[in-house]
Design a protein around this motif. Structure first.
Motif, PDB file in Angstrom:
ATOM      1  N   ILE A   1       0.648  -1.394  -0.243  1.00 41.91           N
ATOM      2  CA  ILE A   1      -0.541  -0.043  -0.014  1.00 41.91           C
ATOM      3  C   ILE A   1       0.851   1.097   0.068  1.00 41.91           C
ATOM      4  CG2 ILE A   1      -1.748   1.669   1.147  1.00 41.91           C
ATOM      5  CD1 ILE A   1      -2.343  -1.380   2.576  1.00 41.91           C
ATOM      6  N   GLY A   2       2.318   1.154   0.722  1.00 41.84           N
ATOM      7  CA  GLY A   2       2.664   2.784   1.101  1.00 41.84           C
ATOM      8  C   GLY A   2       3.786   3.020  -0.408  1.00 41.84           C
ATOM      9  N   CYS A   3       3.984   1.765  -1.393  1.00 39.25           N
ATOM     10  CA  CYS A   3       5.000   1.924  -1.919  1.00 39.25           C
ATOM     11  C   CYS A   3       4.048   2.247  -3.199  1.00 39.25           C
ATOM     12  CB  CYS A   3       5.096   0.143  -2.928  1.00 39.25           C
ATOM     13  SG  CYS A   3       6.730  -0.015  -2.028  1.00 39.25           S
TER      14      CYS A   3
ATOM     15  N   THR B   1       2.871  11.846   5.482  1.00 41.60           N
ATOM     16  CA  THR B   1       3.228  11.303   6.907  1.00 41.60           C
ATOM     17  C   THR B   1       2.375   9.678   6.684  1.00 41.60           C
ATOM     18  OG1 THR B   1       3.126  13.419   7.448  1.00 41.60           O
ATOM     19  CG2 THR B   1       3.353  12.206   9.405  1.00 41.60           C
ATOM     20  N   ALA B   2       1.082   9.703   6.502  1.00 43.41           N
ATOM     21  CA  ALA B   2       0.766   8.419   6.869  1.00 43.41           C
ATOM     22  C   ALA B   2       1.338   6.914   6.109  1.00 43.41           C
ATOM     23  CB  ALA B   2      -0.421   8.429   6.344  1.00 43.41           C
ATOM     24  N   VAL B   3       1.839   7.577   4.933  1.00 41.50           N
ATOM     25  CA  VAL B   3       2.961   6.334   4.419  1.00 41.50           C
ATOM     26  C   VAL B   3       4.068   6.077   5.296  1.00 41.50           C
ATOM     27  CG1 VAL B   3       4.170   5.378   1.950  1.00 41.50           C
ATOM     28  CG2 VAL B   3       1.982   7.412   1.538  1.00 41.50           C
ATOM     29  N   LEU B   4       4.373   7.332   5.521  1.00 39.31           N
ATOM     30  CA  LEU B   4       6.241   7.588   6.205  1.00 39.31           C
ATOM     31  C   LEU B   4       5.451   6.309   7.168  1.00 39.31           C
ATOM     32  CD1 LEU B   4       7.681  10.725   6.300  1.00 39.31           C
ATOM     33  CD2 LEU B   4       8.493   8.288   4.893  1.00 39.31           C
ATOM     34  N   CYS B   5       4.544   6.298   7.839  1.00 41.64           N
ATOM     35  CA  CYS B   5       4.148   5.755   8.884  1.00 41.64           C
ATOM     36  C   CYS B   5       3.698   3.603   8.286  1.00 41.64           C
ATOM     37  CB  CYS B   5       2.998   6.310   9.398  1.00 41.64           C
ATOM     38  SG  CYS B   5       3.129   7.784  10.376  1.00 41.64           S
ATOM     39  N   LEU B   6       3.121   3.882   7.478  1.00 44.32           N
ATOM     40  CA  LEU B   6       3.046   2.829   7.581  1.00 44.32           C
ATOM     41  C   LEU B   6       4.598   1.667   6.455  1.00 44.32           C
ATOM     42  CD1 LEU B   6       0.567   2.416   4.450  1.00 44.32           C
ATOM     43  CD2 LEU B   6       0.256   1.459   6.602  1.00 44.32           C
ATOM     44  N   PHE B   7       5.387   2.581   6.303  1.00 48.01           N
ATOM     45  CA  PHE B   7       6.420   2.186   6.337  1.00 48.01           C
ATOM     46  C   PHE B   7       7.383   1.722   7.844  1.00 48.01           C
ATOM     47  CE2 PHE B   7       6.616   3.878   0.937  1.00 48.01           C
ATOM     48  CZ  PHE B   7       6.905   2.197   1.005  1.00 48.01           C
TER      49      PHE B   7
ATOM     50  N   LEU C   1       5.810   0.859  10.236  1.00 45.58           N
ATOM     51  CA  LEU C   1       5.048  -0.096  11.540  1.00 45.58           C
ATOM     52  C   LEU C   1       5.982  -1.020  12.663  1.00 45.58           C
ATOM     53  CD1 LEU C   1       2.310  -2.197   9.186  1.00 45.58           C
ATOM     54  CD2 LEU C   1       2.220   0.234  10.959  1.00 45.58           C
ATOM     55  N   ARG C   2       6.844  -1.571  12.600  1.00 47.81           N
ATOM     56  CA  ARG C   2       7.579  -2.311  12.934  1.00 47.81           C
ATOM     57  C   ARG C   2       8.457  -1.500  14.573  1.00 47.81           C
ATOM     58  NH1 ARG C   2       9.680  -6.823   8.871  1.00 47.81           N
ATOM     59  NH2 ARG C   2       7.505  -7.778   8.343  1.00 47.81           N
ATOM     60  N   SER C   3       8.746  -0.517  14.085  1.00 42.29           N
ATOM     61  CA  SER C   3       9.024   0.129  15.602  1.00 42.29           C
ATOM     62  C   SER C   3       8.641   1.059  15.636  1.00 42.29           C
ATOM     63  CB  SER C   3      10.275   0.783  14.364  1.00 42.29           C
ATOM     64  OG  SER C   3      11.073   2.247  14.916  1.00 42.29           O
ATOM     65  N   LEU C   4       8.405   1.214  17.047  1.00 38.91           N
ATOM     66  CA  LEU C   4       7.295   2.355  17.724  1.00 38.91           C
ATOM     67  C   LEU C   4       8.090   3.904  17.975  1.00 38.91           C
ATOM     68  CD1 LEU C   4       6.403   0.310  21.133  1.00 38.91           C
ATOM     69  CD2 LEU C   4       4.846   0.817  18.676  1.00 38.91           C
ATOM     70  N   THR C   5       9.038   4.125  18.124  1.00 37.59           N
ATOM     71  CA  THR C   5       9.496   5.725  18.077  1.00 37.59           C
ATOM     72  C   THR C   5       9.522   5.633  16.597  1.00 37.59           C
ATOM     73  OG1 THR C   5      11.467   3.475  19.221  1.00 37.59           O
ATOM     74  CG2 THR C   5      11.439   6.160  18.753  1.00 37.59           C
ATOM     75  N   LEU C   6      10.116   5.046  15.347  1.00 33.22           N
ATOM     76  CA  LEU C   6      10.025   5.599  14.552  1.00 33.22           C
ATOM     77  C   LEU C   6       8.170   6.527  13.756  1.00 33.22           C
ATOM     78  CD1 LEU C   6      12.120   3.945  11.685  1.00 33.22           C
ATOM     79  CD2 LEU C   6      12.166   6.427  12.472  1.00 33.22           C
ATOM     80  N   GLN C   7       7.044   4.989  14.583  1.00 33.14           N
ATOM     81  CA  GLN C   7       6.172   5.720  13.510  1.00 33.14           C
ATOM     82  C   GLN C   7       6.040   6.830  14.703  1.00 33.14           C
ATOM     83  OE1 GLN C   7       2.114   3.366  12.725  1.00 33.14           O
ATOM     84  NE2 GLN C   7       3.996   1.735  13.979  1.00 33.14           N
ATOM     85  N   ARG C   8       5.617   6.693  15.935  1.00 27.20           N
ATOM     86  CA  ARG C   8       5.617   7.773  16.901  1.00 27.20           C
ATOM     87  C   ARG C   8       6.822  10.158  16.372  1.00 27.20           C
ATOM     88  NH1 ARG C   8       6.007   4.549  21.897  1.00 27.20           N
ATOM     89  NH2 ARG C   8       3.837   3.803  21.928  1.00 27.20           N
ATOM     90  N   PHE C   9       7.627   9.249  16.378  1.00 29.61           N
ATOM     91  CA  PHE C   9       7.926  10.889  15.414  1.00 29.61           C
ATOM     92  C   PHE C   9       7.697  10.972  14.112  1.00 29.61           C
ATOM     93  CE2 PHE C   9      11.547  12.258  12.468  1.00 29.61           C
ATOM     94  CZ  PHE C   9      11.485  13.551  12.967  1.00 29.61           C
TER      95      PHE C   9
ATOM     96  N   ARG D   1       1.124  -0.654  16.316  1.00 30.49           N
ATOM     97  CA  ARG D   1       1.927  -2.086  15.561  1.00 30.49           C
ATOM     98  C   ARG D   1       1.030  -1.873  14.749  1.00 30.49           C
ATOM     99  NH1 ARG D   1       4.477  -4.258  19.833  1.00 30.49           N
ATOM    100  NH2 ARG D   1       6.806  -3.328  20.210  1.00 30.49           N
ATOM    101  N   PHE D   2       0.021  -1.601  14.829  1.00 27.71           N
ATOM    102  CA  PHE D   2      -1.210  -2.204  13.690  1.00 27.71           C
ATOM    103  C   PHE D   2      -1.752  -0.649  13.126  1.00 27.71           C
ATOM    104  CE2 PHE D   2      -5.398  -3.836  12.514  1.00 27.71           C
ATOM    105  CZ  PHE D   2      -5.165  -4.805  12.636  1.00 27.71           C
ATOM    106  N   GLY D   3      -0.790   0.082  13.208  1.00 30.42           N
ATOM    107  CA  GLY D   3      -0.890   1.530  12.179  1.00 30.42           C
ATOM    108  C   GLY D   3      -2.060   2.525  12.756  1.00 30.42           C
ATOM    109  N   TYR D   4      -1.822   2.867  14.224  1.00 32.50           N
ATOM    110  CA  TYR D   4      -3.008   3.990  14.937  1.00 32.50           C
ATOM    111  C   TYR D   4      -2.049   5.279  13.753  1.00 32.50           C
ATOM    112  CZ  TYR D   4      -3.682   7.565  17.801  1.00 32.50           C
ATOM    113  OH  TYR D   4      -4.129   8.870  18.618  1.00 32.50           O
TER     114      TYR D   4
END
Lengths: 116, 140, 504
Positions: free
Chosen positions: B70-72, C14-20, C22-30, C105-108
């Protein structure tokens, strides 16, 4: 033709609302699906029915032929179908989860959040 | 589901469906088809494969997680839109290469945008179907 | 690239960056927080561009105006995007401490930004069908946010929320189709012109379809039942942004179509809005009186406050519309803040039930002060923001220059009475949660929350409370914006010329 379509839309709306008023969650989802179809037909009919060609500009022409159908209602319906596909897929997944979490598919039993 | 016939046929059909989905994607600008229908056909290929061979196999065949796909897809679509901005025109303005190619017609940013839609639809559909299907398997 | 395009692209990227990540909590929050901060910057730039009254237009795909999709930023849209960005940033920061790792992690964060994408798009679009698409983007993301986590009450609330919103969408879509069938255009500026030549009864019928569609989203009487059944079920950060933003998008859409397109049979359409506004205010506030769940109580107050905004729109004088605009941004800030505070008291005291909370004034005077500001503002105590919002709407009702004569006065009196009851509700929370001694075994323990998290919870609340104070102490500055945007709204020609000017 308009008359026939109007009757069909009416029947679809009636069926959709009947289903929406049922207690089973799955029936409600089916009602929503029917409702979106009824709306699509409504857009199609309201946009003006015309017997004619597909709205493509022919080779070598610069404008649409006068007899071709209006492409915009079709574009609207296409968009609406895409959206309702996504929404319906999500809704089904959600209802499945809701069924697991609450153990019921009867909306009358989903009263927990309405009580004070 | 354990069916030898389905499993065998699905290997063949998956490939055919994927090729067909690319065909739909490429002809989409001027003829019926396009990113959305192409993406759905591609997703149905993976779903069929999942039904025949199980969801883990389908996931590994998809290689990337649906989220990444989706992201890509969104990135490709955004880039296609931004191409207009680079040319000094509003967002999403279609830019075309003048030379026509066989089968595809002309190359342009709308095709790129369609490619983005294709991947986004593929990702969303597989995400929903896989999570529903794996849920069902856990219950059994 | 101009701020208009950026305001839409920032949340999407930003949403796309968060999707990429997903595994890192810190990155997503940032990304989640940084994206909102960038959006705030973009919104400020947009406000700087449209703040002097210019209307900015972008033609997507470079298609000329009535045919392609246009994005339009007038003052109202600029204000709304700015407030959304402020609330978005506050909620994103609050979420770090409030939303658990599983949901992240689920994409909040990805869905939060997808929702902002839809919200900003809805504020900025100049095409009625495109508005439908933005609504859907916003709704699908909000569906996911609502059901994310899958707890039992959440799913119960989500079923109701999703079903009723989908029905409202189908009304919206049908209305678009009928409008297109009558006018042959979907561009809102072009619609404003062609609607004047439509048969009045058909135009009014279409207006009613839009009223039902937007009324359901805005939760006006009698279409509000989904709101108190669902808004208190998701995590606090989610209910705060829902409470602040989503119903207000419905109000914004009502304001947009009922100032731009449906202005022919004003006595009927706006008269109906007037009646609905009265019932909305009264039912909301009466519903709130019997509630003892912190968030359900606040949910009912959303409904009653929506009534004030619709009242301003219905009165349809410059002062009244200015009141509505002022109310919109005052209310978004205050209501989101109250929900955020309800989350903090629940973290300290372990419950949302007013009867099980208590002793907060003694335990944390700072939190008590932070609650006191938005609560009194909601109740309309001077010199806080809510006072000026209510004052403008009520004054417009009493002014006597509306087309409803004595009825406007009646509604103004109702608004005053509802304000009094709102104050009663707020003092009820104050008395139950902050003033009365803690019930046996339910003493608040701020120490339960680690200091770093406590800071993340309190900082956005304090910032929003400061904003409420700022609006209250310098109302002339904010009211000036509201008044000028009302001026723009009541002269649709400005909007129409800006959108269609280049083409005919």
């Amino acid at each position: 033709m308009e008359f026939l379509l109007a009757i069909t839309i009416g029947v679809l709306y009636a069926a959709a609302f009947y289903l929406l008023l049922r207690r089973g969650v799955v029936r409600i989802i089916l009602g929503i699906a029917l409702l979106s179809q009824a709306v699509n037909l409504l857009i199609f009919t309201a946009g003006g029915l015309r017997e004619g060609g597909v709205p493509f500009i022919a080779e070598g022409q610069t404008a649409l032929a006068a007899t071709s159908a209006d492409p915009l209602p079709q574009a609207l319906i296409l968009t609406a179908i895409v959206i309702s596909f996504g929404v319906l897929a999500f809704t089904l997944a959600m209802v499945h989860r809701a069924d697991q979490a609450t153990g019921t598919d009867d909306v009358d039993d989903l009263k927990g959040t309405d009580q004070t | 589901m354990n069916s030898v016939i389905l499993a065998t046929v699905s290997r063949l059909l998956t490939g055919v469906l994927l090729v067909f989905s690319v065909f739909l994607l490429l002809r989409g600008h001027n003829l019926p088809g396009g990113g959305f229908s192409g993406g759905l056909v591609a997703a149905s290929a993976f779903v069929l494969f999942a039904f025949a061979n199980g969801f883990p196999a389908a996931r590994s065949m998809l290689f990337f997680t649906p989220h990444v796909i989706i992201g890509c897809g969104l990135v490709v679509a955004i880039v296609a839109g931004l191409a207009g901005n680079l040319a000094g025109l509003p967002f999403l303005t279609g830019l075309w290469d003048k030379t026509p190619l066989p089968v595809i017609g002309k190359l342009g940013t709308p095709l790129l945008f369609d490619l983005g839609v294709y991947f986004a639809v593929l990702g969303v559909t597989t995400l929903i179907v896989f999570s529903l299907g794996e849920d069902g398997e856990e219950e059994e | 690239m101009n701020a208009l395009t950026l305001a839409i692209l920032t949340p999407l990227v930003t949403a796309v960056l968060c999707l990429f990540s997903l595994r890192s909590l810190t990155l997503q929050r940032f990304f989640g927080v940084a994206g909102m901060a960038v959006l705030l910057g973009v919104a400020l730039r947009l406000m700087a561009e449209v703040g002097d009254g210019t209307i900015e237009v972008v033609r997507f795909g470079n298609w000329p105006a009535p045919f392609g999709i246009v994005l339009v930023a007038d003052l109202l849209a600029g204000i709304m995007v700015l407030v959304s960005a402020i609330i978005g940033l506050a909620v994103a920061i609050y979420s770090i401490a409030d939303v658990d790792a599983r949901r992240v992690r689920f994409g909040y964060y990805a869905f939060l930004h997808f929702m902002m994408f839809g919200v900003c798009g809805a504020f900025l679009t100049g095409d009625i069908f495109n508005l439908f698409v933005w609504f859907e983007v916003m709704l699908i993301s909000s569906f996911v946010l609502m059901s994310l986590g899958g707890e039992k009450p959440q799913m119960e609330g989500a079923v109701k929320y999703v079903t009723l919103n989908l029905i409202s969408s189908s009304f919206f879509l049908a209305a678009c189709g009928i409008l297109y069938g009558q006018t042959g255009t979907l561009n809102m500026a072009d619609l404003a012109l062609t609607a004047r030549e439509m048969r009045p009864e058909l135009l009014t019928m279409t207006a009613m379809l839009f009223l039902v569609a937007f009324g359901l989203k805005a939760a006006i009487f009698p279409l509000f039942f989904w709101l108190p059944a669902s808004y208190h079920t998701p995590p606090v950060a989610v209910s705060a942004i829902f409470a602040g933003l989503l119903t207000k998008v419905g109000v914004y859409a009502l304001v947009r179509v009922f100032t731009l397109i449906f202005t022919e049979d004003v006595l009927f359409t706006h008269g109906l809005l007037l009646v609905l506004a009265g019932f909305t205010m009264v039912t909301g506030v009466l519903g709130a009186m019997v509630q003892f769940d912190f968030r359900r109580l606040l949910s009912f107050h959303i409904i009653s406050q929506i009534g004030y905004m619709v009242l301003g729109l219905a009165l349809f004088t410059p002062l009244a519309i200015a009141g509505t605009v002022f109310y919109l941004f005052h209310h978004i800030v205050v209501k989101a803040n109250l929900f955020l505070i309800s989350g903090i008291t629940a973290r300290y005291g372990g419950s949302f039930d007013l009867k099980k909370l208590g002793g907060f004034y003694a335990a944390t005077p700072l939190l008590a002060l932070l609650f006191f500001i938005p609560a009194m503002s909601l109740g309309g105590i001077p010199p806080l923001s809510g006072f000026f919002a209510k004052f403008a709407v009520v004054k417009a009702g009493l002014a006597g220059d509306t087309m409803f004569g004595g009825w406007a006065t009646v509604l103004a009196v109702v608004a005053l009475a509802v304000g009094l009851l709102t104050l009663f509700s707020m003092t009820k929370i104050w008395a139950e949660v902050f003033w009365k001694p803690a019930p046996e075994g339910h003493a608040p323990h701020p120490g339960n929350v680690p200091p770093a998290e406590r800071f993340l919870l309190l900082a956005p609340v304090a910032a929003l409370a400061a904003l409420t104070l700022a609006i209250g102490f310098f109302p002339q500055y904010f009211f000036d914006f509201a008044a000028r945007s009302a001026e723009q709204l009541l002269q649709p020609e400005i909007y129409i010329n800006a959108v269609l000017g280049g083409t005919n």
